[in-house]
Design an enzyme around this catalytic site. Structure first.
Site, PDB file in Angstrom:
ATOM      1  N   ARG A 171       0.825  -1.205   0.000  1.00 16.95           N
ATOM      2  CA  ARG A 171       0.000   0.000   0.000  1.00 16.95           C
ATOM      3  C   ARG A 171       0.863   1.260   0.000  1.00 16.95           C
ATOM      4  O   ARG A 171       0.525   2.257  -0.635  1.00 16.95           O
ATOM      5  CB  ARG A 171      -0.919  -0.013   1.223  1.00 16.95           C
ATOM      6  CG  ARG A 171      -2.000   1.056   1.167  1.00 16.95           C
ATOM      7  CD  ARG A 171      -2.910   0.976   2.364  1.00 16.95           C
ATOM      8  NE  ARG A 171      -3.919   2.020   2.336  1.00 16.95           N
ATOM      9  CZ  ARG A 171      -4.611   2.403   3.394  1.00 16.95           C
ATOM     10  NH1 ARG A 171      -4.415   1.816   4.555  1.00 16.95           N
ATOM     11  NH2 ARG A 171      -5.506   3.360   3.295  1.00 16.95           N
ATOM     12  N   ARG A 219      -3.875   9.679   6.390  1.00 16.93           N
ATOM     13  CA  ARG A 219      -2.580  10.272   6.044  1.00 16.93           C
ATOM     14  C   ARG A 219      -2.731  11.440   5.079  1.00 16.93           C
ATOM     15  O   ARG A 219      -1.805  12.231   4.916  1.00 16.93           O
ATOM     16  CB  ARG A 219      -1.663   9.208   5.446  1.00 16.93           C
ATOM     17  CG  ARG A 219      -1.443   8.008   6.357  1.00 16.93           C
ATOM     18  CD  ARG A 219      -0.819   6.842   5.619  1.00 16.93           C
ATOM     19  NE  ARG A 219      -0.935   5.601   6.376  1.00 16.93           N
ATOM     20  CZ  ARG A 219      -2.004   4.815   6.367  1.00 16.93           C
ATOM     21  NH1 ARG A 219      -3.053   5.148   5.631  1.00 16.93           N
ATOM     22  NH2 ARG A 219      -2.050   3.714   7.085  1.00 16.93           N
ATOM     23  N   LYS A 265       9.757   8.315  15.289  1.00 17.55           N
ATOM     24  CA  LYS A 265      10.266   7.257  14.420  1.00 17.55           C
ATOM     25  C   LYS A 265      10.376   7.730  12.973  1.00 17.55           C
ATOM     26  O   LYS A 265      11.393   7.514  12.302  1.00 17.55           O
ATOM     27  CB  LYS A 265       9.362   6.033  14.509  1.00 17.55           C
ATOM     28  CG  LYS A 265       9.928   4.811  13.778  1.00 17.55           C
ATOM     29  CD  LYS A 265       9.076   4.412  12.614  1.00 17.55           C
ATOM     30  CE  LYS A 265       9.629   3.187  11.910  1.00 17.55           C
ATOM     31  NZ  LYS A 265       8.739   2.685  10.853  1.00 17.55           N
ATOM     32  N   PRO A 282      15.842   4.767  13.972  1.00 16.24           N
ATOM     33  CA  PRO A 282      14.374   4.670  13.965  1.00 16.24           C
ATOM     34  C   PRO A 282      13.940   3.449  14.786  1.00 16.24           C
ATOM     35  O   PRO A 282      14.248   2.316  14.428  1.00 16.24           O
ATOM     36  CB  PRO A 282      14.028   4.485  12.481  1.00 16.24           C
ATOM     37  CG  PRO A 282      15.283   4.839  11.730  1.00 16.24           C
ATOM     38  CD  PRO A 282      16.415   4.514  12.645  1.00 16.24           C
ATOM     39  N   ASP A 284      11.107   1.034  16.216  1.00 11.16           N
ATOM     40  CA  ASP A 284       9.745   0.513  16.212  1.00 11.16           C
ATOM     41  C   ASP A 284       9.766  -0.834  16.922  1.00 11.16           C
ATOM     42  O   ASP A 284      10.764  -1.194  17.557  1.00 11.16           O
ATOM     43  CB  ASP A 284       9.195   0.406  14.785  1.00 11.16           C
ATOM     44  CG  ASP A 284      10.056  -0.489  13.897  1.00 11.16           C
ATOM     45  OD1 ASP A 284      10.993  -1.142  14.422  1.00 11.16           O
ATOM     46  OD2 ASP A 284       9.804  -0.544  12.682  1.00 11.16           O
ATOM     47  N   HIS A 286       9.989  -3.794  15.760  1.00 16.29           N
ATOM     48  CA  HIS A 286      10.975  -4.723  15.217  1.00 16.29           C
ATOM     49  C   HIS A 286      12.380  -4.400  15.726  1.00 16.29           C
ATOM     50  O   HIS A 286      13.119  -5.290  16.148  1.00 16.29           O
ATOM     51  CB  HIS A 286      10.945  -4.682  13.691  1.00 16.29           C
ATOM     52  CG  HIS A 286       9.584  -4.927  13.113  1.00 16.29           C
ATOM     53  ND1 HIS A 286       8.761  -5.922  13.574  1.00 16.29           N
ATOM     54  CD2 HIS A 286       8.901  -4.295  12.124  1.00 16.29           C
ATOM     55  CE1 HIS A 286       7.626  -5.905  12.892  1.00 16.29           C
ATOM     56  NE2 HIS A 286       7.687  -4.924  12.014  1.00 16.29           N
ATOM     57  N   GLN A 328      22.414  -0.456  12.465  1.00 15.85           N
ATOM     58  CA  GLN A 328      21.029  -0.826  12.739  1.00 15.85           C
ATOM     59  C   GLN A 328      20.312  -1.243  11.459  1.00 15.85           C
ATOM     60  O   GLN A 328      19.481  -2.160  11.464  1.00 15.85           O
ATOM     61  CB  GLN A 328      20.305   0.344  13.402  1.00 15.85           C
ATOM     62  CG  GLN A 328      18.832   0.117  13.683  1.00 15.85           C
ATOM     63  CD  GLN A 328      17.954   0.666  12.576  1.00 15.85           C
ATOM     64  OE1 GLN A 328      18.338   1.593  11.866  1.00 15.85           O
ATOM     65  NE2 GLN A 328      16.783   0.095  12.412  1.00 15.85           N
TER      66      GLN A 328
END
Length: 465
Positions: A171, A219, A265, A282, A284, A286, A328
């Site tokens: 998306r 959004r 983020k 960033p 999150d 994960h 990262q």
């Protein structure tokens, strides 16, 4: 009176059509003697980057940008400013480029491309520093070499990550393609159309209603609000964004967070991928799981909070230094299911192995494999398990999910009869988890955490009555 015989006028013969000129093309039987015209060849130019410095599959389809498309087995095409470019790996692994369209010169296009690829930073040098402080990173780097951080246009990066909020890749890509189509058309490669990213003036011509119709949802107001906020900046929004490259990271995060829809983020993503803030992290869910597994194990099981986000970022910087964001990025890529196939099997672990008895006394062995993104459950005596999983064999280079996916390629989403028993294969739409259940002997239930988008928390099995 003498009769004069009537003479019939002969019918005029139809004029035959003009004889066509002789064809210069020889008959098909003789064409093998002629020299065929050569198709237009694409000019590929070496970029002086080895595969260890830039791996296209480990850089473009990994969530940094959503505007580059795969147009060949090892070829990716995208736009840098007003230049339509394809990148490709040569047989020796080196990177070459093809310039399809430019509004300036080939020299300026090459310079812009190298700047976009952050080519001034030696990946091998900073990875050598990371590997010295982290043995696990050193091993990952051997299998995932060339995962580079891009240096994108700040406006382009900002709009893309506004679209990425609580969204999936398919998306996000559709939304970014819609925004891109507002810019100037540059050309078509392999059936895909490419556009220069629209300017603020072009973006301002789109209403919130039009964005909602295009599927942006909530959004849409953030995109419109951010464009309006940037236009009100002194000197113009594009210049204001570029000026953030000269500030400290916290100042950049604070400045970006004043824009509608930009949180910590998203701000960190923009800072890392476009504003030269190489130590931006960033965070999150994960990245949080990666951190609690390898950097902050004492926080495993703790709920992520804004305060802990700062602690995670500090842990990465303390471990990897001023290029912590690059480290990262590799650790994040290493956890993507699409990249796990490149890693040895010991990077995967068997979380549990349960045995349950059926009514007939048969044993149903259930393996639960997991990583930071997925939980996979399958029965040992299912048709997929005619051979033991890779951990129990000598095939150490093959990960369990790759082996499992190869077995299930023709059975996905269908019940398959195997002998006297039936099996059901369930694969989630995002390919993140898979169940293989022998219906006659075992039932599996899953429980997801209440928070949307969270990982599969537990898998339980029990014998079917």
């Amino acid at each position: 009176m003498t009769s004069i015989p009537i003479m019939k006028r002969p019918r005029p013969r139809p004029t035959p059509p003009p004889t066509p000129p002789l064809s210069t093309t020889k008959p098909r039987s003789q064409t093998h003697h002629t020299k065929k015209s050569k198709p237009t060849t694409i000019k590929w130019v070496p970029l002086n980057l080895t595969q260890s410095e830039l791996s296209l599959p480990l850089t473009f389809p990994t969530g940094q940008t959503f505007r580059w498309k795969q147009t060949g087995p090892l070829q990716y095409t995208g736009v840098v400013h007003s230049h339509l470019v394809s990148l490709n790996h040569l047989q020796n692994g080196d990177v070459s480029y093809c310039l399809h369209h430019t509004t300036t010169s080939e020299t300026s296009a090459r310079s812009a491309l190298l700047d976009f690829l952050n080519a001034g930073i030696s990946l091998s040098e900073i990875w050598e520093v990371f590997s010295a402080s982290d043995p696990r990173f050193a091993e990952l780097a051997c299998h995932l070499g060339g995962a580079r951080v891009l240096r994108q246009d700040p406006l382009e990066c900002l709009i893309q990550f506004l679209c990425s909020s609580n969204n999936n890749i398919k998306r996000i890509t559709k939304m970014v393609d819609f925004v891109s189509s507002l810019g100037n058309y540059l050309g078509t490669v392999e059936g895909l159309q490419f556009y220069q990213f629209p300017s603020l003036e072009q973006l301002a011509m789109v209403s919130e209603a039009q964005l909602r119709e295009a599927g942006f949802g909530y959004r849409a107001k953030y995109v419109v609000g951010t464009v309006n906020a940037l236009q009100s900046k002194p000197g113009g929004g594009a210049e204001w964004l570029a000026s953030l490259r000269n500030l400290d990271l916290q100042e950049v995060i604070d400045a970006l967070s004043t824009l509608p829809g930009v949180g910590p983020k998203v701000a960190a993503c923009i800072a890392l991928f476009s504003l030269d803030q190489h130590h931006a992290i960033p965070v999150d869910t994960h990245v949080w799981q990666i951190a609690t597994r390898y950097l902050l194990p004492e926080l495993a099981g703790v709920r992520l909070t804004p305060k802990l986000c700062s602690r995670v970022a500090e842990a990465f910087v303390s471990k990897y230094g001023k290029y912590a964001g690059w480290a990262q990025t590799l650790l994040f890529i290493a956890e993507l299911p699409s990249q796990k196939a490149l890693l040895p099997s010991h990077f995967w672990s068997t979380k549990e192995k349960k045995s349950t008895k059926t009514k007939n006394g048969e044993m149903c062995i259930v393996y639960i494999l997991h990583d930071a993104f997925s939980v996979i459950c399958f029965c040992e005596n299912s048709p997929l398990c005619s051979q033991p999983p890779p951990e129990t064999t000598s095939h150490h280079q093959e990960r369990p999910t790759a082996w499992l996916s190869a077995q299930i390629c023709n059975h996905r989403g269908h019940a398959v009869k195997h002998g006297p028993r039936w099996f059901w294969f369930v694969l989630s739409s995002d390919f993140r988890w898979l169940f293989v259940v022998q219906i006659s002997t075992a039932a599996a239930t899953t429980r997801r955490a209440s928070r949307r988008g969270s990982l599969l928390r537990s898998v339980t099995t029990e014998a079917t009555p």
